[in-house]
Design a protein around this motif. Structure first.
Motif, PDB file in Angstrom:
ATOM      1  N   UNK A  74       6.420 -37.474  14.617  1.00 53.32           N
ATOM      2  CA  UNK A  74       6.636 -38.504  15.632  1.00 53.32           C
ATOM      3  C   UNK A  74       5.629 -38.429  16.771  1.00 53.32           C
ATOM      4  N   UNK A  75       4.837 -37.368  16.823  1.00 53.67           N
ATOM      5  CA  UNK A  75       3.810 -37.242  17.863  1.00 53.67           C
ATOM      6  C   UNK A  75       2.732 -38.304  17.723  1.00 53.67           C
ATOM      7  N   UNK A  76       2.635 -38.941  16.545  1.00 52.35           N
ATOM      8  CA  UNK A  76       1.672 -40.029  16.394  1.00 52.35           C
ATOM      9  C   UNK A  76       1.967 -41.171  17.366  1.00 52.35           C
ATOM     10  N   UNK A  77       3.247 -41.324  17.746  1.00 54.85           N
ATOM     11  CA  UNK A  77       3.589 -42.312  18.772  1.00 54.85           C
ATOM     12  C   UNK A  77       2.859 -41.969  20.067  1.00 54.85           C
ATOM     13  N   UNK A  78       2.935 -40.700  20.466  1.00 55.80           N
ATOM     14  CA  UNK A  78       2.294 -40.251  21.706  1.00 55.80           C
ATOM     15  C   UNK A  78       0.787 -40.398  21.637  1.00 55.80           C
ATOM     16  N   UNK A  79       0.214 -40.082  20.482  1.00 51.35           N
ATOM     17  CA  UNK A  79      -1.244 -40.205  20.326  1.00 51.35           C
ATOM     18  C   UNK A  79      -1.675 -41.660  20.468  1.00 51.35           C
ATOM     19  N   UNK A  80      -0.951 -42.551  19.809  1.00 51.06           N
ATOM     20  CA  UNK A  80      -1.274 -43.976  19.908  1.00 51.06           C
ATOM     21  C   UNK A  80      -1.136 -44.492  21.324  1.00 51.06           C
ATOM     22  N   UNK A  81      -0.083 -44.065  22.015  1.00 50.93           N
ATOM     23  CA  UNK A  81       0.126 -44.499  23.393  1.00 50.93           C
ATOM     24  C   UNK A  81      -0.959 -43.970  24.323  1.00 50.93           C
ATOM     25  N   UNK A  82      -1.388 -42.745  24.106  1.00 49.64           N
ATOM     26  CA  UNK A  82      -2.447 -42.188  24.946  1.00 49.64           C
ATOM     27  C   UNK A  82      -3.747 -42.977  24.776  1.00 49.64           C
ATOM     28  N   UNK A  83      -4.121 -43.246  23.528  1.00 50.09           N
ATOM     29  CA  UNK A  83      -5.344 -44.014  23.282  1.00 50.09           C
ATOM     30  C   UNK A  83      -5.238 -45.422  23.868  1.00 50.09           C
ATOM     31  N   UNK A  84      -4.071 -46.039  23.722  1.00 45.22           N
ATOM     32  CA  UNK A  84      -3.872 -47.372  24.288  1.00 45.22           C
ATOM     33  C   UNK A  84      -3.989 -47.371  25.796  1.00 45.22           C
ATOM     34  N   UNK A  85      -3.436 -46.335  26.440  1.00 44.38           N
ATOM     35  CA  UNK A  85      -3.532 -46.216  27.898  1.00 44.38           C
ATOM     36  C   UNK A  85      -4.980 -46.135  28.357  1.00 44.38           C
ATOM     37  N   UNK A  86      -5.744 -45.271  27.698  1.00 49.45           N
ATOM     38  CA  UNK A  86      -7.153 -45.073  28.072  1.00 49.45           C
ATOM     39  C   UNK A  86      -7.936 -46.379  27.918  1.00 49.45           C
ATOM     40  N   UNK A  87      -7.789 -47.031  26.784  1.00 48.64           N
ATOM     41  CA  UNK A  87      -8.529 -48.275  26.531  1.00 48.64           C
ATOM     42  C   UNK A  87      -8.122 -49.374  27.507  1.00 48.64           C
ATOM     43  N   UNK A  88      -6.857 -49.433  27.839  1.00 51.16           N
ATOM     44  CA  UNK A  88      -6.372 -50.459  28.760  1.00 51.16           C
ATOM     45  C   UNK A  88      -6.992 -50.284  30.149  1.00 51.16           C
ATOM     46  N   UNK A  89      -7.002 -49.067  30.657  1.00 47.14           N
ATOM     47  CA  UNK A  89      -7.588 -48.811  31.975  1.00 47.14           C
ATOM     48  C   UNK A  89      -9.098 -49.042  31.980  1.00 47.14           C
ATOM     49  N   UNK A  90      -9.767 -48.660  30.906  1.00 49.32           N
ATOM     50  CA  UNK A  90     -11.231 -48.780  30.872  1.00 49.32           C
ATOM     51  C   UNK A  90     -11.687 -50.226  30.701  1.00 49.32           C
ATOM     52  N   UNK A  91     -11.056 -50.951  29.781  1.00 47.93           N
ATOM     53  CA  UNK A  91     -11.577 -52.269  29.411  1.00 47.93           C
ATOM     54  C   UNK A  91     -10.847 -53.458  30.051  1.00 47.93           C
TER      55      UNK A  91
END
Length: 491
Positions: A74-91
């Motif tokens: 279930x940690x894949x949820x956390x990994x996906x959310x982390x990547x989404x957070x980073x991309x959202x703030x950057x782009x």
């Protein structure tokens, strides 16, 4: 038996939140102030309020519960959310801040209408209805979390627990609007961060270390790695994509995007990005650890009780004073999202429907009043839905999160990065993405693939296809787009 120390900690915390709402009540005189706080947020408040409103009760309850049952998979949820957070703030953050200021829009729905020069108003009306639909579901998930928290701590009836949590949240959102919500979220984000670090650290020590936790997971056939199930089978690519797909939702979450719109200046965003990314990385990692630590500590938690492992750990590991503070952190996580959702939903009704359709000449005082009344109306509907104790927090959040990602994600990205996209493309993509998500979910296909994936892809493909059929010929839109890009360096 209720500990008096826990009651005192809770009472002091709730009074503090209401005091913030009252402080901003007298200072909120315009609809821009109520919805966006006058675009005056600093980097720290923007970052912590964005992440606190993002993570909600599912960070401290839903995600640990999922890990408790399914293991490290279930940690894949956390990994996906982390990547989404980073991309959202950057782009997304900077472009959205500049574009909404340039178009003088206060809500996502109004931004879509103004950005694409939609002459029909369908983009604004359609997106407003979608916001109200999914935020009602999302808000009810928070009230379910509040009900489970109060029920566990104070041993009171679930319905009474839900209503008690709703009263406090509605009160400070009703009074103070965006500024009250962001400042309470700032303090709540700090408290959540403290709790999510301290509790798993104490839990690991209490269990005798990582080796004991891992041995227990093996004994119960619970996954101890990212790529294999608890029985040793290789996790499928479909399962990984479906779980990581939570990250796609970030580009379409109105309650997070409004934080970007409300920051004082684009120059504040690099600092805010660093703060937000560090916060979310540590918080998500710690939430996964909480779920794993709970496996040897508690047996047989199912049927929604697995989402209470954080509560049980606090009660077992800490004295009542410290426990009261840490339990208040769970309440913080719940409140920090519901207040944002109520405010965005209120904004959709007030700014995008009431003002545009019925009262274009409404005064600022009238709009603020209508906004506050809308908070009450939406709260009552969400409260009614939350009174079903069989609902799970993660299940409700997943549907609402996927709904926003599928409906708005591609539209936001095309609005900020494609000058060729037309209002017809944006409207078609939004409607198709929403429809595909709902049909996929209702057909029971969510267990095969998280519904956000087909919805997001359908939205994106529809926009691309309609762009070929209805090309962009509006020179004013092209000039506005170029001004937005230039504004990234001038703000």
């Amino acid at each position: 038996m209720i500990q008096i120390e826990t009651l005192v900690a809770f009472f002091v915390y709730l009074v503090f939140l209401l005091a913030i709402g009252w402080f901003y009540y007298k200072r909120t005189v315009s609809i821009e102030g109520y919805i966006l706080g006058g675009r005056g947020l600093g980097s720290w408040v923007t970052a912590l309020s964005a992440q606190a409103s993002d993570m909600s009760g599912w960070l401290l309850m839903g995600l640990p519960g999922a890990v408790y049952l399914g293991g490290l998979n279930e940690a894949w949820i956390a990994i996906g959310l982390f990547l989404g957070t980073v991309l959202n703030w950057i782009f997304v953050s900077a472009r959205l801040r500049v574009y909404t200021k340039q178009t003088e829009t206060l809500t996502l729905s109004s931004f879509f209408e103004s950005r694409f020069h939609d002459p029909t108003g369908l983009l604004r009306i359609g997106s407003s209805i979608i916001i109200l639909l999914f935020f009602t579901i999302y808000s009810s998930s928070g009230l379910v979390a509040a009900g489970k928290l109060f029920e566990s701590i104070f041993h009171i009836n679930y319905d009474v627990a839900v209503i008690s949590g709703a009263v406090v949240i509605v009160a400070y959102t009703f009074l103070g609007g965006f500024s009250a919500v962001c400042w309470t979220d700032f303090f709540q984000g700090a408290l959540m961060f403290f709790a999510i670090i301290v509790v798993p650290a104490m839990g690991v020590a209490d269990n005798g270390g990582v080796s004991v936790i891992e041995a227990t997971m093996h004994a119960k056939n619970i996954a101890t790695g990212l790529f294999h199930t608890g029985t040793g089978e290789l996790l499928s690519i479909t399962a990984i994509i479906s779980t990581m797909a939570w990250g796609l939702g970030y580009f379409g979450q109105p309650h997070i995007l409004t934080r970007f719109m409300g920051i004082r200046s684009v120059k504040e965003l690099p600092k805010a990005t660093i703060i937000a990314v560090v916060w979310v990385f540590i918080s998500l990692s710690a939430a996964v650890v909480v779920g794993m630590v709970a496996i040897p500590m508690f047996d047989g938690l199912t049927g929604g009780d697995q989402e209470k492992v954080f509560i049980y750990m606090i009660s077992k590991l800490f004295n009542p004073w410290v426990g009261g503070i840490l339990l208040a952190a769970i309440l913080s996580a719940i409140m920090s999202t519901i207040d944002s959702q109520l405010l965005v939903s209120s904004s959709a009704l007030t700014e995008d429907l009431y003002k545009k359709l019925f009262r274009r000449d409404a005064s600022q005082k009238e709009l603020v009043l209508v906004g506050r009344l809308c908070v009450l109306i939406i709260s009552v509907i969400a409260l009614y839905m939350a009174l079903n104790p069989n609902n799970t927090i993660l299940g409700l959040v997943a549907y609402a999160w996927g709904g926003f990602g599928a409906a708005f994600g591609p539209v936001v990205l095309f609005a900020l990065f494609s000058k060729k996209t037309t209002w017809q493309s944006a409207l078609a993509g939004m409607l198709v993405g929403t429809l595909v998500l709902i049909v996929w979910k209702q057909a029971g296909l969510g267990s095969m693939m998280y519904e956000i994936v087909p919805g997001f892809v359908a939205n994106l493909v529809t926009i691309l296809l309609v762009n070929l059929v209805v090309p962009q010929h509006n020179d004013e839109i092209l000039r506005e787009f170029d001004r937005m890009k230039a504004g990234l360096n001038e703000d």
